[in-house]
Motif scaffolding. Structure first.
Motif, PDB file in Angstrom:
ATOM      1  N   VAL A 139       0.822  -1.214   0.000  1.00 23.29           N
ATOM      2  CA  VAL A 139       0.000   0.000   0.000  1.00 23.29           C
ATOM      3  C   VAL A 139       0.856   1.264   0.000  1.00 23.29           C
ATOM      4  O   VAL A 139       0.377   2.344  -0.369  1.00 23.29           O
ATOM      5  N   LYS A 140       2.130   1.169   0.409  1.00 21.14           N
ATOM      6  CA  LYS A 140       3.006   2.332   0.441  1.00 21.14           C
ATOM      7  C   LYS A 140       3.993   2.368  -0.716  1.00 21.14           C
ATOM      8  O   LYS A 140       4.545   3.417  -1.049  1.00 21.14           O
ATOM      9  N   THR A 141       4.208   1.206  -1.327  1.00 24.64           N
ATOM     10  CA  THR A 141       5.205   1.099  -2.388  1.00 24.64           C
ATOM     11  C   THR A 141       4.548   0.639  -3.687  1.00 24.64           C
ATOM     12  O   THR A 141       3.846  -0.380  -3.695  1.00 24.64           O
ATOM     13  N   PRO A 142       4.749   1.371  -4.784  1.00 21.55           N
ATOM     14  CA  PRO A 142       4.162   0.935  -6.066  1.00 21.55           C
ATOM     15  C   PRO A 142       4.777  -0.371  -6.539  1.00 21.55           C
ATOM     16  O   PRO A 142       5.887  -0.741  -6.144  1.00 21.55           O
ATOM     17  N   GLY A 143       4.044  -1.070  -7.372  1.00 30.36           N
ATOM     18  CA  GLY A 143       4.546  -2.319  -7.909  1.00 30.36           C
ATOM     19  C   GLY A 143       5.572  -2.077  -8.998  1.00 30.36           C
ATOM     20  O   GLY A 143       5.775  -0.959  -9.464  1.00 30.36           O
ATOM     21  N   LYS A 178      -3.595  -5.766 -18.035  1.00 31.22           N
ATOM     22  CA  LYS A 178      -2.554  -4.736 -18.072  1.00 31.22           C
ATOM     23  C   LYS A 178      -3.186  -3.392 -17.720  1.00 31.22           C
ATOM     24  O   LYS A 178      -3.773  -2.717 -18.561  1.00 31.22           O
ATOM     25  N   ILE A 179      -3.076  -3.027 -16.420  1.00 29.67           N
ATOM     26  CA  ILE A 179      -3.775  -1.815 -15.962  1.00 29.67           C
ATOM     27  C   ILE A 179      -2.792  -0.775 -15.449  1.00 29.67           C
ATOM     28  O   ILE A 179      -2.384   0.120 -16.174  1.00 29.67           O
ATOM     29  N   ASP A 180      -2.357  -0.894 -14.180  1.00 25.39           N
ATOM     30  CA  ASP A 180      -1.488   0.141 -13.610  1.00 25.39           C
ATOM     31  C   ASP A 180      -0.781  -0.413 -12.384  1.00 25.39           C
ATOM     32  O   ASP A 180      -1.385  -0.567 -11.325  1.00 25.39           O
ATOM     33  N   MET A 181       0.515  -0.691 -12.520  1.00 22.51           N
ATOM     34  CA  MET A 181       1.270  -1.266 -11.405  1.00 22.51           C
ATOM     35  C   MET A 181       1.544  -0.255 -10.294  1.00 22.51           C
ATOM     36  O   MET A 181       2.025  -0.618  -9.221  1.00 22.51           O
ATOM     37  N   ALA A 182       1.214   1.003 -10.518  1.00 25.72           N
ATOM     38  CA  ALA A 182       1.395   2.023  -9.482  1.00 25.72           C
ATOM     39  C   ALA A 182       0.072   2.454  -8.865  1.00 25.72           C
ATOM     40  O   ALA A 182       0.032   3.389  -8.053  1.00 25.72           O
ATOM     41  N   ALA A 183      -1.007   1.793  -9.234  1.00 29.16           N
ATOM     42  CA  ALA A 183      -2.324   2.177  -8.711  1.00 29.16           C
ATOM     43  C   ALA A 183      -2.366   2.061  -7.196  1.00 29.16           C
ATOM     44  O   ALA A 183      -1.800   1.128  -6.603  1.00 29.16           O
ATOM     45  N   ARG A 184      -3.052   3.007  -6.541  1.00 30.58           N
ATOM     46  CA  ARG A 184      -3.200   2.953  -5.087  1.00 30.58           C
ATOM     47  C   ARG A 184      -4.066   1.761  -4.678  1.00 30.58           C
ATOM     48  O   ARG A 184      -3.882   1.174  -3.626  1.00 30.58           O
ATOM     49  N   ASN A 185      -5.030   1.423  -5.518  1.00 28.00           N
ATOM     50  CA  ASN A 185      -5.884   0.251  -5.278  1.00 28.00           C
ATOM     51  C   ASN A 185      -5.125  -0.989  -5.745  1.00 28.00           C
ATOM     52  O   ASN A 185      -4.873  -1.172  -6.933  1.00 28.00           O
ATOM     53  N   MET A 186      -4.767  -1.845  -4.792  1.00 26.05           N
ATOM     54  CA  MET A 186      -3.948  -3.027  -5.118  1.00 26.05           C
ATOM     55  C   MET A 186      -4.625  -3.936  -6.132  1.00 26.05           C
ATOM     56  O   MET A 186      -3.958  -4.662  -6.872  1.00 26.05           O
TER      57      MET A 186
END
Length: 558
Positions: A139-143, A178-186
């Motif tokens: 939740v604190k670190t983007p993927g 393929k969406i968003d590895m930095a999304a706040r919603n895991m």
């Protein structure tokens, strides 16, 4: 649930507004259980909401689908499908022709997955589980992007076809959106939408080696069936962006709206199918229909009624905040309904023999007793009375206290529906236990006040010894001793109630109970509500009764 129209909850208000403004011409809801266990009281809330809304809007052609989300054959079984159908029907709801299975749409799911690949919105990831988990971040670190994220469309189509043919081991490949590895919603960090299982399915056999993930299949099912309002519990709120993404990026014919509501939580109860399965598999309970479980099959076997369950769910209401409801409220609704419908009978669970000394030998009289004082149309029944009867052991005391109004030396008591009897003497065994009590009956006191000089302030239940039916009576209690078993230190198994079942093997019943049909609930007078066991009670041959609920809340001061 139809009387819920009198006061609309927030979901019904949304639906009413959609119908009023013409957004929808009708309403289609669905109840989508996974066939990996039996339904419980928590599912009953979802059933009542979805089918209840369809009933409320029947005038506009509203329907509720029963759809089995059978996308995980590892845990699913056709027996669960049959059990779920039985439970939904028992609650009084009819899906009519609207019975569906996710497995009916496997080709459609596959086509949608291929569509996403071709649009550059999905890719096959060959990382192992640990690598993918590490890459998702927290939740604190983007993927971080998978090394396979930018594979070509052709590479992904080839690998996906290999998955389909079973050329990968379980866990060897997954298809990810393929969406968003930095999304706040895991849930939006490139979630897996297809996995390799290489296992047969209870409906499709060996046709598939790959199966869609729930979060991918569920919105597509809703869209395929043109569901207008997809109602689910609050834990799916964070999944709603993925739900909407799937619908928006796949070829769909409708755009359902997901609305979340709070799930039902009860004190002294667990609601996880996984945990209930553990109780079953470890034989802590006697199967999914054990009367101590909150499964609908267990509650039905215990003697709960659909009316009581639906009344309880209506009182709990539909909200957006999680809470734990006192199970006593459910038991209150059950008592209220059974008090109206359950016929009264007499049963002695801990028998003590009474001999009526002045009774005329083997003669038998029949006492007229009301079947249900709450129902004038219930009529009466005749109960045989002879020289010897059984009463409850605690209805006699050798040295009774001042405010004890039942039988004892120098005391009189009424046999319910029959004569007043007076104490004469009693006998004890070598250990001092009372084995037999002798009394005399007072003629002319059936239905009449006691004669002058005789004090009689109580009526007790009884069973004629010569006519008694031997029975096994099971006294079920709460399965856990703590209000919140899931939150108990040491885990829910550490607060399992060892006294949740007490079996009475010497119970004596009035004759009519011996020929009662299996699955019939009665009030045992002064004792509680009991149901003839649907599995083991055999009318006229074997009497087995389960306690449904006591006449009052015995846990109120605990």
């Amino acid at each position: 649930m139809s009387n819920s129209k009198d006061k609309k909850d927030f979901i019904r208000e949304i639906i009413a507004e959609d119908l009023t403004n013409g957004k929808h011409q009708t309403t289609i809801t669905r109840f989508p259980p996974e066939p990996n266990g039996y339904l419980h009281i928590g599912h009953a809330k979802a059933i009542c909401i979805n089918f209840g809304i369809a009933e409320d809007n029947a005038g506009s052609g509203a329907v509720c689908h029963l759809r089995f989300d059978d996308t995980n054959p590892v845990k699913e079984d056709a027996a669960y499908v049959d059990a779920i159908k039985k439970d939904v029907a028992w609650l009084g709801f009819d899906w009519g022709e609207n019975l569906y299975f996710a497995s009916d749409y496997f080709e459609y799911f596959y086509d949608c997955a291929v569509h996403l690949i071709k649009q550059g919105n999905a890719y096959v990831d060959l990382q192992n589980v640990e690598e993918m988990r590490a890459g998702r971040g927290n939740v604190k670190t983007p993927g971080t992007d998978s090394p396979y994220r930018d594979s070509s469309v052709e590479e992904n189509l080839t690998r996906f076809e290999q998955m389909k043919k079973g050329e990968f081991e379980v866990g060897g490949a997954v298809l990810r959106a393929k969406i968003d590895m930095a999304a706040r919603n895991m849930n939006m960090r490139d979630p897996a939408i297809y996995r390799v299982l290489n296992i047969d399915h209870h409906k499709t056999g060996d046709a598939w080696n790959i199966y869609p993930m729930y979060d991918f299949a569920h919105p597509l099912e809703d869209a395929k069936e043109k569901v207008t309002h997809s109602l689910c519990s609050l834990e799916f709120e964070d999944h709603r962006p993925l739900y909407e993404w799937v619908v928006d990026h796949c070829p769909t014919a409708a755009t359902p709206r997901q609305i979340e509501f709070s799930r039902l939580n009860l004190t002294y109860t667990i609601m996880s199918k996984r945990k209930l399965l553990q109780l079953v598999e470890e034989e802590v309970v006697d199967g999914w229909d054990d009367p101590r479980l909150p499964t609908l099959s267990g509650m039905r076997r215990r003697g709960y009624t659909p009316e009581a369950i639906k009344s309880f769910i209506q009182k709990v209401g539909v909200t957006k905040f999680n809470a734990i409801t006192d199970v006593a409220l459910l038991e209150f609704e059950l008592r209220a309904h059974l008090n109206k419908i359950a016929e009264r009978r007499m049963a002695v669970l801990d028998p003590l023999k009474i001999v009526i000394d002045n009774w005329d030998g083997d003669s038998v009289e029949e006492m007229e007793c009301k079947n249900n004082p709450e129902d004038a149309e219930a009529g009466t029944r005749l109960v045989p009375l002879g020289k010897e009867v059984f009463i409850e052991r605690d209805d006699f005391m050798e040295d009774p206290p001042k405010k004890y109004f039942r039988l004892g030396p120098g005391r009189a008591v009424r046999l319910r529906g029959g004569y007043i009897i007076q104490y004469v003497s009693h006998e004890n065994d070598a250990d001092g236990n009372v084995t037999e009590v002798h009394v005399e009956f007072i003629p002319g006191t059936v239905g009449q006040s006691p004669p002058e000089g005789v004090k009689c302030k109580a009526a007790i239940h009884w069973v004629s010894a010569a006519h008694a039916v031997d029975a096994e009576v099971r006294l079920y209690d709460r399965l856990f001793t703590e209000e919140n078993p899931d939150g108990f230190e040491g885990g829910y198994m550490a607060c399992w109630n060892p006294d949740s079942l007490e079996v009475k093997t010497t119970a004596k019943l009035e004759p009519s109970l011996g020929v009662a049909a299996a699955g019939t609930t009665f009030q045992f007078e002064r004792v509680g509500y009991f149901c003839s066991d649907s599995e083991q009670h055999i009318s006229g041959q074997k009497a087995v009764f389960n306690r449904t609920v006591g006449l009052r809340d015995s846990w109120a001061k605990k």
